[in-house]
Design a protein around this motif. Structure first.
Motif, short mmCIF file in Angstrom:
data_model
loop_
_atom_site.label_atom_id
_atom_site.label_comp_id
_atom_site.label_asym_id
_atom_site.label_seq_id
_atom_site.Cartn_x
_atom_site.Cartn_y
_atom_site.Cartn_z
N GLY A 479 0.83 -1.20 0.00
CA GLY A 479 0.00 0.00 0.00
C GLY A 479 0.86 1.25 0.00
O GLY A 479 1.76 1.38 0.84
N VAL A 480 0.62 2.15 -0.95
CA VAL A 480 1.40 3.38 -1.06
C VAL A 480 0.43 4.55 -1.23
O VAL A 480 -0.38 4.56 -2.17
CB VAL A 480 2.37 3.33 -2.27
N ALA A 481 0.48 5.50 -0.32
CA ALA A 481 -0.40 6.67 -0.43
C ALA A 481 -0.17 7.37 -1.76
O ALA A 481 0.96 7.41 -2.28
CB ALA A 481 -0.14 7.62 0.73
N ALA A 482 -1.25 7.96 -2.28
CA ALA A 482 -1.17 8.60 -3.59
C ALA A 482 -0.16 9.75 -3.61
O ALA A 482 0.39 10.09 -4.66
CB ALA A 482 -2.55 9.10 -4.00
N SER A 483 0.11 10.33 -2.46
CA SER A 483 1.02 11.47 -2.39
C SER A 483 2.49 11.06 -2.38
O SER A 483 3.38 11.91 -2.48
CB SER A 483 0.74 12.29 -1.13
N VAL A 484 2.76 9.75 -2.26
CA VAL A 484 4.13 9.28 -2.12
C VAL A 484 4.70 8.90 -3.49
O VAL A 484 4.05 8.22 -4.28
CB VAL A 484 4.19 8.07 -1.16
N LYS A 485 5.92 9.33 -3.75
CA LYS A 485 6.60 9.03 -5.00
C LYS A 485 7.87 8.24 -4.71
O LYS A 485 8.50 8.38 -3.67
CB LYS A 485 6.98 10.32 -5.74
N GLY A 486 8.27 7.40 -5.68
CA GLY A 486 9.57 6.75 -5.61
C GLY A 486 9.67 5.55 -4.71
O GLY A 486 10.78 5.11 -4.39
N THR A 487 8.54 4.96 -4.31
CA THR A 487 8.61 3.72 -3.55
C THR A 487 9.16 2.61 -4.44
O THR A 487 8.83 2.51 -5.62
CB THR A 487 7.22 3.32 -3.04
N VAL A 488 10.00 1.76 -3.87
CA VAL A 488 10.62 0.68 -4.63
C VAL A 488 9.83 -0.61 -4.42
O VAL A 488 9.73 -1.10 -3.30
CB VAL A 488 12.10 0.47 -4.21
N LEU A 489 9.25 -1.12 -5.49
CA LEU A 489 8.49 -2.37 -5.43
C LEU A 489 9.41 -3.48 -5.93
O LEU A 489 9.55 -3.72 -7.12
CB LEU A 489 7.23 -2.26 -6.28
N ASP A 490 10.03 -4.15 -4.98
CA ASP A 490 11.16 -5.03 -5.25
C ASP A 490 10.73 -6.50 -5.19
O ASP A 490 10.36 -6.98 -4.12
CB ASP A 490 12.23 -4.73 -4.18
#
Length: 503
Positions: A479-490
């Motif tokens: 789960g990643v909030a819409a305001s968050v950028k650059g999360t790494v889905l590894d």
């Protein structure tokens, strides 16, 4: 080299007790990070599923939390294809037929202000090699490291190790400064690692505080820091995302997906499976006929559709569709025993509820096994409360989740740790001469394609013992909030945040 910022030593000692003992693939949830970025964004709020079980020791499973949060890193990392890529080492070369490798270091700093030197790196690797128990990445491998001048490290193994650069990407072989190491093998990762975020505070096994490390060699992180909570309850993790208390929440329960905003849910193909492991070392399942009866009783499609609601697929083996090479190399298990009637045989089935689907899967399997004639007791705990009993063999069977590329990024590495007589994470307590022989043959292969072929032969031998019953191949749901950028889905589950993760 950039001069590290000064350390507030007294404050750090108050905040952090002595703690004993990077991959960027799959696509970020937004634009990729810029290593030169100098943003000063707010703090990130992250909820992880698994509490530290070893007081943040970097030589065990807690190392993955340190890696995923950008605290610690090693000489190498895994790239998008699962190959070794530069991290603290800029380059490397093989010597003496693979019995030694020389790694050339980049300019980098430790979070306590020291320079990353060859002597410091060699000392760190030798501490890991001497740890008890040894890191799973070193299962069956004896490693020593020496400094070669100021910026090169020679790493030796007793036998040729064709995947040593892959092995050194394992989070449990991350590099720490000399100040990290205390008496009796204790290691304090607080302020002694090299990643973009520094561990500055902990609240037992429930929370941790990370601050940005401004002198990180890869560029200044865009987030000012990370506030981490460890929450084993999956519904609570989803609620934290839903209410805005979390910017990133890992391992969301399938049952919660429909109630979340579609743009906050991200699925990633992984090399992770859910399996039923049967204890071949003691209890009912020392009997191969009863193991065969359990295999015949299990309907994996009921787990895929009923528990995972289609967000997983029935397993075909140990290596799933997250590894594209596996499907065309698979052979059928041979030598399986004939099933015998359970006739009311009592067994205890364990599962951990940090991943909610495991507890649900255990309930489904309990019903299937009882229908086949077993009498099944169920034991469900958090992983932190279950691990020691699992390793001690106190259960007849366990429902577990395992990433087959987690330990080294090498398809053979997890076979050594999980399915050999001397394996450090052998939850089935399997000790089979044929399986050991084929795993050893796979270890000896230096050609990547031939190594994969050999791993698949070992897979067939392992499954032929019925020590493990693969259930489903999984997707990671983050789960990643819409305001968050650059999360790494590894897909290798080694990284979650990077220098470019921000809100």
């Amino acid at each position: 080299m950039t001069t590290p910022r000064s350390r507030l030593t007294a404050g750090l000692l108050l905040l952090v007790p002595l703690l004993s003992s990077c991959f960027s693939a799959g696509g970020a949830s937004s634009s990729a990070s810029d290593p030169s970025a100098s943003g000063s964004g707010g703090r990130l709020h992250v909820v992880l599923a698994f509490q530290p079980t070893e007081n943040y020791s970097p030589h065990g499973q807690d190392a993955f939390a340190l890696s995923r949060l950008g605290v610690a890193e090693g000489l190498t990392r895994l790239d998008a294809n699962g190959a070794a890529a530069p991290a603290l080492a800029e380059s490397w070369s093989r010597e003496k037929g693979g019995r030694s490798w020389v790694f050339t270091l980049r300019e980098a700093a430790f979070q306590d202000g020291g320079e990353v030197t060859a002597q410091a790196v060699a000392s760190s690797l030798n501490h890991a090699a001497g740890a008890s128990p040894a890191p799973a990445a070193l299962s069956g491998v004896r490693l020593t490291a020496d400094a070669v001048g100021g910026d090169r490290v020679r790493v030796r193994t007793e036998e040729p190790d064709p995947v040593l650069p892959l092995r050194l990407s394992k989070p449990s072989l991350s590099v720490f400064s000399p100040g990290a190491y205390g008496e009796k093998g204790t290691v304090n990762p607080a302020g002694t690692a090299t990643g973009p975020f520094e561990l500055t505070g902990t609240t037992g096994d429930t929370a941790a505080t990370l601050d940005r490390f401004d002198a990180y060699w890869g560029g200044r992180a865009q987030a000012a820091g990370i506030d981490v909570r460890f929450v084993s309850d999956g519904t609570a993790r989803a609620n934290a995302l839903r209410t805005g208390d979390a910017d990133i929440a890992e391992s969301l329960p399938v049952a919660q997906i429909a109630s979340l905003d579609e743009d906050t849910v991200h699925e990633t193909d992984t090399a992770r499976n859910t399996s039923l492991r049967l204890n071949t070392g003691s209890g009912a399942f020392t009997d191969a006929g009863l193991r065969a009866a359990a295999r015949e009783a299990v309907d994996a499609s009921a787990v895929a559709e009923g528990v995972h609601e289609g967000h997983a697929q029935p397993a075909r083996g140990l290596y799933g569709p997250g590894l594209a090479w596996a499907g065309g190399k698979r052979g059928e298990p041979a030598g399986r025993a004939e099933a015998t009637e359970p006739r009311g045989t009592r067994i205890t089935l364990a599962a951990y509820d940090d991943r909610p689907e495991l507890a649900e899967t255990a309930q489904v399997l309990q019903q299937q096994l009882e229908k086949a004639g077993f009498r099944v007791g169920l034991e469900v705990r958090t992983y932190a409360r279950l691990e020691s009993d699992l390793l001690a063999g106190k259960f007849d069977a366990v429902v577990t989740s395992r990433n087959m590329m987690l330990d080294t990024g090498d398809p053979v590495g997890v076979l050594v740790s999980d399915y050999t007589c001397e394996g450090g994470y052998n939850l089935s307590f399997l000790c089979d001469e044929k399986a050991d022989r084929l795993i050893a043959a796979a270890q000896a292969e230096t050609d990547p394609a031939k190594r994969q072929d050999a791993a698949m032969k070992a897979e067939a031998a392992i499954l032929g013992t019925d020590a493990e019953i693969p259930l489903v191949h999984l997707k990671a749901v983050t789960g990643v909030a819409a305001s968050v950028k650059g999360t790494v889905l590894d897909p290798y589950e080694r990284q979650l945040v990077s220098t470019g993760t921000r809100r």
